[in-house]
Scaffold this active site. Sequence first.
Site, mmCIF file in Angstrom:
data_model
loop_
_atom_site.group_PDB
_atom_site.id
_atom_site.type_symbol
_atom_site.label_atom_id
_atom_site.label_comp_id
_atom_site.label_asym_id
_atom_site.label_seq_id
_atom_site.Cartn_x
_atom_site.Cartn_y
_atom_site.Cartn_z
ATOM 1 N N HIS A 102 -9.617 1.204 4.679
ATOM 2 C CA HIS A 102 -8.354 1.341 5.411
ATOM 3 C C HIS A 102 -8.578 2.235 6.630
ATOM 4 O O HIS A 102 -9.371 3.186 6.575
ATOM 5 C CB HIS A 102 -7.276 1.935 4.500
ATOM 6 C CG HIS A 102 -5.913 1.864 5.108
ATOM 7 N ND1 HIS A 102 -5.485 2.795 6.032
ATOM 8 C CD2 HIS A 102 -4.920 0.967 4.967
ATOM 9 C CE1 HIS A 102 -4.265 2.460 6.417
ATOM 10 N NE2 HIS A 102 -3.899 1.357 5.788
ATOM 11 N N GLU A 129 -6.950 4.606 7.765
ATOM 12 C CA GLU A 129 -6.739 6.040 7.480
ATOM 13 C C GLU A 129 -7.965 6.643 6.797
ATOM 14 O O GLU A 129 -8.310 7.805 7.032
ATOM 15 C CB GLU A 129 -5.455 6.215 6.641
ATOM 16 C CG GLU A 129 -4.216 5.973 7.508
ATOM 17 C CD GLU A 129 -3.022 5.392 6.774
ATOM 18 O OE1 GLU A 129 -2.974 5.463 5.537
ATOM 19 O OE2 GLU A 129 -2.131 4.851 7.462
ATOM 20 N N GLY A 164 2.453 2.209 10.865
ATOM 21 C CA GLY A 164 3.399 3.317 10.748
ATOM 22 C C GLY A 164 4.101 3.660 12.054
ATOM 23 O O GLY A 164 4.740 4.703 12.166
ATOM 24 N N GLU A 192 -5.464 -4.988 10.415
ATOM 25 C CA GLU A 192 -4.442 -3.971 10.623
ATOM 26 C C GLU A 192 -4.725 -3.237 11.931
ATOM 27 O O GLU A 192 -5.499 -2.270 11.952
ATOM 28 C CB GLU A 192 -4.453 -2.959 9.468
ATOM 29 C CG GLU A 192 -4.162 -3.572 8.123
ATOM 30 C CD GLU A 192 -3.563 -2.545 7.158
ATOM 31 O OE1 GLU A 192 -2.434 -2.776 6.705
ATOM 32 O OE2 GLU A 192 -4.204 -1.522 6.881
ATOM 33 N N ASN A 246 0.885 -1.177 0.000
ATOM 34 C CA ASN A 246 0.000 0.000 0.000
ATOM 35 C C ASN A 246 0.915 1.216 0.000
ATOM 36 O O ASN A 246 1.523 1.539 1.023
ATOM 37 C CB ASN A 246 -0.897 -0.031 1.243
ATOM 38 C CG ASN A 246 -1.750 1.224 1.368
ATOM 39 O OD1 ASN A 246 -1.751 2.074 0.471
ATOM 40 N ND2 ASN A 246 -2.459 1.342 2.481
ATOM 41 N N SER A 304 3.406 -2.245 10.330
ATOM 42 C CA SER A 304 4.848 -2.331 10.538
ATOM 43 C C SER A 304 5.434 -3.695 10.137
ATOM 44 O O SER A 304 6.309 -4.224 10.831
ATOM 45 C CB SER A 304 5.204 -1.975 11.989
ATOM 46 O OG SER A 304 4.806 -0.633 12.264
ATOM 47 N N LYS A 332 0.177 4.256 -0.259
ATOM 48 C CA LYS A 332 -0.422 5.459 0.334
ATOM 49 C C LYS A 332 -0.153 6.669 -0.563
ATOM 50 O O LYS A 332 -0.178 6.530 -1.781
ATOM 51 C CB LYS A 332 0.070 5.638 1.776
ATOM 52 C CG LYS A 332 -0.178 4.355 2.594
ATOM 53 C CD LYS A 332 -0.019 4.510 4.078
ATOM 54 C CE LYS A 332 -0.282 3.166 4.763
ATOM 55 N NZ LYS A 332 -0.227 3.223 6.209
HETATM 56 P P1 13P Z 1 2.931 0.340 7.720
HETATM 57 O O1 13P Z 1 3.434 -0.952 7.096
HETATM 58 O O2 13P Z 1 3.663 1.543 7.237
HETATM 59 O O3 13P Z 1 2.825 0.208 9.193
HETATM 60 O O4 13P Z 1 1.437 0.537 7.160
HETATM 61 C C1 13P Z 1 0.550 -0.512 7.220
HETATM 62 C C2 13P Z 1 -0.641 -0.166 6.427
HETATM 63 O O5 13P Z 1 -1.398 0.731 6.769
HETATM 64 C C3 13P Z 1 -0.891 -0.924 5.190
HETATM 65 O O6 13P Z 1 -2.149 -0.676 4.675
#
Ligand code: 13P
Length: 262
Positions: free
Chosen positions: A98, A100, A176, A170, A13, A216, A15
Amino acid sequence: MGSSLRKSFIAGNWKMHLTLSESAALAREVRGAASEAGPEVALCVPFTAIGVVKDAVQGGPVQVGGQDMHWEPQGAFTGEISARQLVDAGCKVVVIGHSERRRYFGDTDETVNKKLKAALGAGLLPIVCIGETLDERESQKTYRVLETQVKGAFSGFKPQDLSTTVIAYEPVWAIGTGKTATPAQAQDAHTFIRKLVARTVDEKLAARMRILYGGSVKADNIDSLMAEPDLDGALVGGESLKAANFVRIIQFKTQAGKERKA
Ligand code: 13P
């Protein structure tokens, strides 16, 4: 490591990162490392990069995905993209709900449900994201949150409708932050989710449904995560932007020194 019923699946992903030339270069490196014998691999990229990434992975096994979509097929929805448009641009996969999107852009279990329906209707493979916040985990609400999110997303579907649907667990506190869930914590949540799908939708569907872990994931923890029986893959954020690290992730090993072939 999942089960023989479930082919492993690693999705990146990206982002809101990378220019078009950076996107093309990264996608070419991933394409060069992915093989039919390895896990299924998808790159979920910003809308503007779908075209260049599609061209960069052409002829190989890597699939291209969007990171969100609207549930209507078309209309006056400024700034939105429909499932049909994603397919038309070359996507086979889409991330839905997601954390976010839920946190900053108002996605709810109800809109996730509508998006899922539209994605499946357009023939996209949906990755439905669920997961608890730190507060929810610390107040022992993890299972309750996961149950509400799964039931909300899958409301009104028949088991056969969901045969291609993938869940990504997740935990928000792991995204993150560099704070990965331990393999045991992830396995515990995945078992709960699989049993929940068996109980509320269908047992056979649950046995076949791929559940990815996200939060992560890195080159140095993918092997121990993938060793867990109910982890069928990963949704990778930050580390999917670094070619060498993402390549190591898709080449995860489940036993000392042995590469996994399916
Ligand atoms: P990270 O791997 O940066 O923690 O992000 C995970 C994520 O949100 C994947 O959709």
